[in-house]
Design a protein around this motif. Structure first.
Motif, PDB file in Angstrom:
ATOM      1  N   LEU A 120       0.859  -1.186   0.000  1.00  0.00           N
ATOM      2  CA  LEU A 120       0.000   0.000   0.000  1.00  0.00           C
ATOM      3  C   LEU A 120       0.894   1.234   0.000  1.00  0.00           C
ATOM      4  CD1 LEU A 120      -3.144   0.446   0.146  1.00  0.00           C
ATOM      5  CD2 LEU A 120      -2.832   0.919   2.580  1.00  0.00           C
ATOM      6  N   ASP A 121       0.333   2.372  -0.387  1.00  0.00           N
ATOM      7  CA  ASP A 121       1.092   3.615  -0.322  1.00  0.00           C
ATOM      8  C   ASP A 121       1.514   3.888   1.120  1.00  0.00           C
ATOM      9  OD1 ASP A 121       0.386   3.746  -2.941  1.00  0.00           O
ATOM     10  OD2 ASP A 121      -0.997   5.435  -2.738  1.00  0.00           O
ATOM     11  N   GLY A 122       2.723   4.424   1.292  1.00  0.00           N
ATOM     12  CA  GLY A 122       3.158   4.728   2.650  1.00  0.00           C
ATOM     13  C   GLY A 122       4.555   5.305   2.696  1.00  0.00           C
ATOM     14  N   THR A 123       5.113   5.340   3.918  1.00  0.00           N
ATOM     15  CA  THR A 123       6.438   5.898   4.176  1.00  0.00           C
ATOM     16  C   THR A 123       7.305   4.851   4.853  1.00  0.00           C
ATOM     17  OG1 THR A 123       5.474   8.095   4.496  1.00  0.00           O
ATOM     18  CG2 THR A 123       7.718   7.766   5.280  1.00  0.00           C
ATOM     19  N   VAL A 124       8.537   4.692   4.375  1.00  0.00           N
ATOM     20  CA  VAL A 124       9.468   3.737   4.974  1.00  0.00           C
ATOM     21  C   VAL A 124       9.943   4.291   6.316  1.00  0.00           C
ATOM     22  CG1 VAL A 124      11.655   2.535   4.717  1.00  0.00           C
ATOM     23  CG2 VAL A 124      10.197   2.922   2.712  1.00  0.00           C
ATOM     24  N   ILE A 125       9.686   3.540   7.397  1.00  0.00           N
ATOM     25  CA  ILE A 125      10.110   3.992   8.730  1.00  0.00           C
ATOM     26  C   ILE A 125      11.280   3.172   9.257  1.00  0.00           C
ATOM     27  CG2 ILE A 125       7.829   4.884   9.303  1.00  0.00           C
ATOM     28  CD1 ILE A 125       7.344   2.359  10.951  1.00  0.00           C
ATOM     29  N   PHE A 126      11.621   2.068   8.578  1.00  0.00           N
ATOM     30  CA  PHE A 126      12.754   1.248   9.002  1.00  0.00           C
ATOM     31  C   PHE A 126      13.280   0.500   7.790  1.00  0.00           C
ATOM     32  CE2 PHE A 126      14.727  -2.613  10.611  1.00  0.00           C
ATOM     33  CZ  PHE A 126      15.535  -2.133  11.631  1.00  0.00           C
ATOM     34  N   ALA A 127      14.591   0.563   7.576  1.00  0.00           N
ATOM     35  CA  ALA A 127      15.216  -0.155   6.466  1.00  0.00           C
ATOM     36  C   ALA A 127      16.666  -0.432   6.841  1.00  0.00           C
ATOM     37  CB  ALA A 127      15.121   0.649   5.165  1.00  0.00           C
ATOM     38  N   GLU A 128      16.884  -1.570   7.535  1.00  0.00           N
ATOM     39  CA  GLU A 128      18.220  -1.884   8.039  1.00  0.00           C
ATOM     40  C   GLU A 128      18.441  -3.390   8.072  1.00  0.00           C
ATOM     41  OE1 GLU A 128      19.031  -0.079  11.782  1.00  0.00           O
ATOM     42  OE2 GLU A 128      18.503   1.952  11.136  1.00  0.00           O
ATOM     43  N   TRP A 129      19.690  -3.752   8.423  1.00  0.00           N
ATOM     44  CA  TRP A 129      20.074  -5.152   8.573  1.00  0.00           C
ATOM     45  C   TRP A 129      19.920  -5.561  10.027  1.00  0.00           C
ATOM     46  CZ3 TRP A 129      21.693  -9.648   6.385  1.00  0.00           C
ATOM     47  CH2 TRP A 129      22.388 -10.538   7.203  1.00  0.00           C
ATOM     48  N   THR A 130      19.371  -6.752  10.256  1.00  0.00           N
ATOM     49  CA  THR A 130      19.308  -7.324  11.600  1.00  0.00           C
ATOM     50  C   THR A 130      19.906  -8.728  11.545  1.00  0.00           C
ATOM     51  OG1 THR A 130      17.099  -8.268  11.280  1.00  0.00           O
ATOM     52  CG2 THR A 130      17.212  -6.022  12.153  1.00  0.00           C
ATOM     53  N   VAL A 131      20.484  -9.167  12.651  1.00  0.00           N
ATOM     54  CA  VAL A 131      21.146 -10.470  12.672  1.00  0.00           C
ATOM     55  C   VAL A 131      20.133 -11.598  12.504  1.00  0.00           C
ATOM     56  CG1 VAL A 131      22.544 -12.038  14.072  1.00  0.00           C
ATOM     57  CG2 VAL A 131      23.011  -9.577  14.111  1.00  0.00           C
ATOM     58  N   ASP A 132      19.005 -11.508  13.183  1.00  0.00           N
ATOM     59  CA  ASP A 132      18.029 -12.595  13.171  1.00  0.00           C
ATOM     60  C   ASP A 132      17.240 -12.677  11.865  1.00  0.00           C
ATOM     61  OD1 ASP A 132      18.821 -13.204  15.720  1.00  0.00           O
ATOM     62  OD2 ASP A 132      17.238 -12.010  16.667  1.00  0.00           O
ATOM     63  N   THR A 133      16.848 -11.532  11.324  1.00  0.00           N
ATOM     64  CA  THR A 133      15.931 -11.537  10.170  1.00  0.00           C
ATOM     65  C   THR A 133      16.530 -10.895   8.920  1.00  0.00           C
ATOM     66  OG1 THR A 133      14.948  -9.489  11.005  1.00  0.00           O
ATOM     67  CG2 THR A 133      13.884 -11.556  11.626  1.00  0.00           C
ATOM     68  N   GLY A 134      17.836 -10.676   8.889  1.00  0.00           N
ATOM     69  CA  GLY A 134      18.483 -10.152   7.688  1.00  0.00           C
ATOM     70  C   GLY A 134      18.058  -8.733   7.370  1.00  0.00           C
ATOM     71  N   TYR A 135      17.902  -8.458   6.080  1.00  0.00           N
ATOM     72  CA  TYR A 135      17.480  -7.129   5.653  1.00  0.00           C
ATOM     73  C   TYR A 135      15.966  -6.982   5.873  1.00  0.00           C
ATOM     74  CZ  TYR A 135      21.989  -6.131   3.515  1.00  0.00           C
ATOM     75  OH  TYR A 135      23.319  -5.884   3.306  1.00  0.00           O
ATOM     76  N   VAL A 136      15.602  -5.968   6.652  1.00  0.00           N
ATOM     77  CA  VAL A 136      14.200  -5.743   7.010  1.00  0.00           C
ATOM     78  C   VAL A 136      13.782  -4.354   6.557  1.00  0.00           C
ATOM     79  CG1 VAL A 136      12.520  -5.610   8.906  1.00  0.00           C
ATOM     80  CG2 VAL A 136      14.427  -7.233   9.016  1.00  0.00           C
ATOM     81  N   ILE A 137      12.571  -4.247   6.028  1.00  0.00           N
ATOM     82  CA  ILE A 137      12.008  -2.944   5.671  1.00  0.00           C
ATOM     83  C   ILE A 137      10.581  -2.882   6.227  1.00  0.00           C
ATOM     84  CG2 ILE A 137      11.223  -3.750   3.393  1.00  0.00           C
ATOM     85  CD1 ILE A 137      11.847  -0.877   2.366  1.00  0.00           C
ATOM     86  N   ILE A 138      10.255  -1.756   6.858  1.00  0.00           N
ATOM     87  CA  ILE A 138       8.942  -1.547   7.472  1.00  0.00           C
ATOM     88  C   ILE A 138       8.332  -0.281   6.888  1.00  0.00           C
ATOM     89  CG2 ILE A 138       7.680  -1.222   9.639  1.00  0.00           C
ATOM     90  CD1 ILE A 138       9.981  -2.589  11.080  1.00  0.00           C
ATOM     91  N   ILE A 139       7.068  -0.352   6.508  1.00  0.00           N
ATOM     92  CA  ILE A 139       6.376   0.788   5.881  1.00  0.00           C
ATOM     93  C   ILE A 139       5.163   1.149   6.734  1.00  0.00           C
ATOM     94  CG2 ILE A 139       5.215   1.636   3.808  1.00  0.00           C
ATOM     95  CD1 ILE A 139       6.796  -0.381   2.182  1.00  0.00           C
ATOM     96  N   GLU A 140       5.013   2.433   6.999  1.00  0.00           N
ATOM     97  CA  GLU A 140       3.846   2.930   7.719  1.00  0.00           C
ATOM     98  C   GLU A 140       2.842   3.475   6.705  1.00  0.00           C
ATOM     99  OE1 GLU A 140       2.785   5.781  11.541  1.00  0.00           O
ATOM    100  OE2 GLU A 140       4.487   6.290  10.272  1.00  0.00           O
ATOM    101  N   HIS A 141       1.611   2.995   6.780  1.00  0.00           N
ATOM    102  CA  HIS A 141       0.551   3.408   5.865  1.00  0.00           C
ATOM    103  C   HIS A 141      -0.495   4.226   6.621  1.00  0.00           C
ATOM    104  CE1 HIS A 141       2.313   0.317   3.256  1.00  0.00           C
ATOM    105  NE2 HIS A 141       2.218  -0.507   4.291  1.00  0.00           N
ATOM    106  N   SER A 142      -1.539   4.608   5.930  1.00  0.00           N
ATOM    107  CA  SER A 142      -2.642   5.309   6.573  1.00  0.00           C
ATOM    108  C   SER A 142      -3.475   4.338   7.401  1.00  0.00           C
ATOM    109  CB  SER A 142      -3.523   5.987   5.515  1.00  0.00           C
ATOM    110  OG  SER A 142      -2.763   6.884   4.725  1.00  0.00           O
ATOM    111  N   PHE A 143      -4.400   4.890   8.192  1.00  0.00           N
ATOM    112  CA  PHE A 143      -5.355   4.107   8.972  1.00  0.00           C
ATOM    113  C   PHE A 143      -4.688   3.232  10.030  1.00  0.00           C
ATOM    114  CE2 PHE A 143      -6.496   4.216   4.407  1.00  0.00           C
ATOM    115  CZ  PHE A 143      -7.439   5.222   4.469  1.00  0.00           C
ATOM    116  N   GLY A 144      -3.496   3.637  10.492  1.00  0.00           N
ATOM    117  CA  GLY A 144      -2.808   2.888  11.535  1.00  0.00           C
ATOM    118  C   GLY A 144      -2.218   1.571  11.078  1.00  0.00           C
TER     119      GLY A 144
END
Length: 290
Positions: A206-230
């Motif tokens: 969905l349309d949104g804004t990237v709030i997290f885009a980094e490397w983590t040991v457990d889950t590798g490359y992770v990207i999190i997007i915040e959308h409307s409506f919570g």
């Protein structure tokens, strides 16, 4: 040799000796003005005039806008603007600190580090002291029991179903493939794992804004997007990321590449989560991944 008394008397006579200042017409020698003066009068008048001039200049500089034209003095408007900007910067700094704490809390929740949240951060944001659990009465009152029954009835309906119905939006499948592991809240697996080909593009749901885009040991490359409506969508175990924190994305836009990164990965797949107002929901209820 003259005595000191005679010297003082002579000085006094010189100071008190009378003089006449006459202003004449140069052609007719007619007397226009005349003043009777002494050296003492001239000294006193000069001193008073100098004091008045210095005092007047100081008052003029201190209480009038004339001081703005003197090097070293800043204008009143500039001072007021600087004060306003200082207040704005202070307010923005507070907002940025609160947003940073909020995003850090989201990262901790999504990475399973809920127990490691700092209580001092909570105190600084809410300005309240931590409550001693032993001093709190946890027994339910009659009104509380009635409210709990009402909430349980309302919670039978998913929050995301209400949001989807009211806003009439659809979620774009991030990848197409076979669901290898389903959503299971009891086992704390708040996601669906979709097996697909490696290096396949991962797309924003969905349309949104990237709030997290980094490397983590457990889950590798992770990207999190915040959308409307919570709504928040999470994409883990990527081979690489195509977006950075703060980027704006649209539904269906490629944001990462499917991979097999992180200690918890068992092969090329996408670990996909959906969160609404801080609570996980089953992505398979709203997206067809095959």
């Amino acid at each position: 040799m003259e005595s000191p008394k005679k010297d003082k008397r002579k000085i006094k006579q010189k100071l008190l000796h009378k003089y006449r200042l006459v202003i004449l017409n140069e052609d007719t020698f007619e007397e226009r003005l005349s003043f009777q003066l002494s050296k003492l009068n001239v000294i006193i008048l000069s001193t008073i005039s100098a004091l008045l001039l210095v005092s007047g200049t100081a008052l003029l500089i201190a209480f009038t806008p004339v001081r703005e034209y003197i090097p070293g003095y800043s204008s009143t408007a500039l001072k007021n603007k600087a004060t306003r900007l200082t207040l704005v910067v202070d307010s923005l700094t507070t907002v940025v600190d609160k947003n940073s704490a909020y995003f850090q809390s989201i990262r901790n929740v999504l990475s399973g580090k809920v127990d490691s949240l700092d209580t001092e951060m909570s105190y600084s944001l809410n300005n309240t002291k931590p409550v001693d659990p032993e001093s709190v009465n946890l027994s339910a009152s009659e009104q509380d029991s009635i409210l709990r029954v009402k909430v349980e009835q309302e919670d039978k309906y998913s929050l995301l179903e209400k949001a989807t119905f009211n806003t009439n939006f659809t979620l774009f499948p991030p990848v197409s493939g076979r669901v290898s592991e389903i959503y299971n809240a009891e086992q704390k697996h708040y996601a669906v794992d979709i097996v697909t080909e490696k290096n396949e593009p991962v797309k924003a749901t969905l349309d949104g804004t990237v709030i997290f885009a980094e490397w983590t040991v457990d889950t590798g490359y992770v990207i999190i997007i915040e959308h409307s409506f919570g709504l928040i969508s999470v994409y883990k175990h990527n081979d690489s990321l195509l977006k950075s924190q703060g980027d704006l994305v649209t539904a269906g836009e490629a944001i990462a590449v499917v991979g097999d990164t992180g200690e918890y990965s068992y092969g090329p797949h996408l670990h996909f989560e959906l969160w609404v107002d801080g609570y996980p929901v089953n992505p398979s209820d709203y997206i067809n991944f095959e």
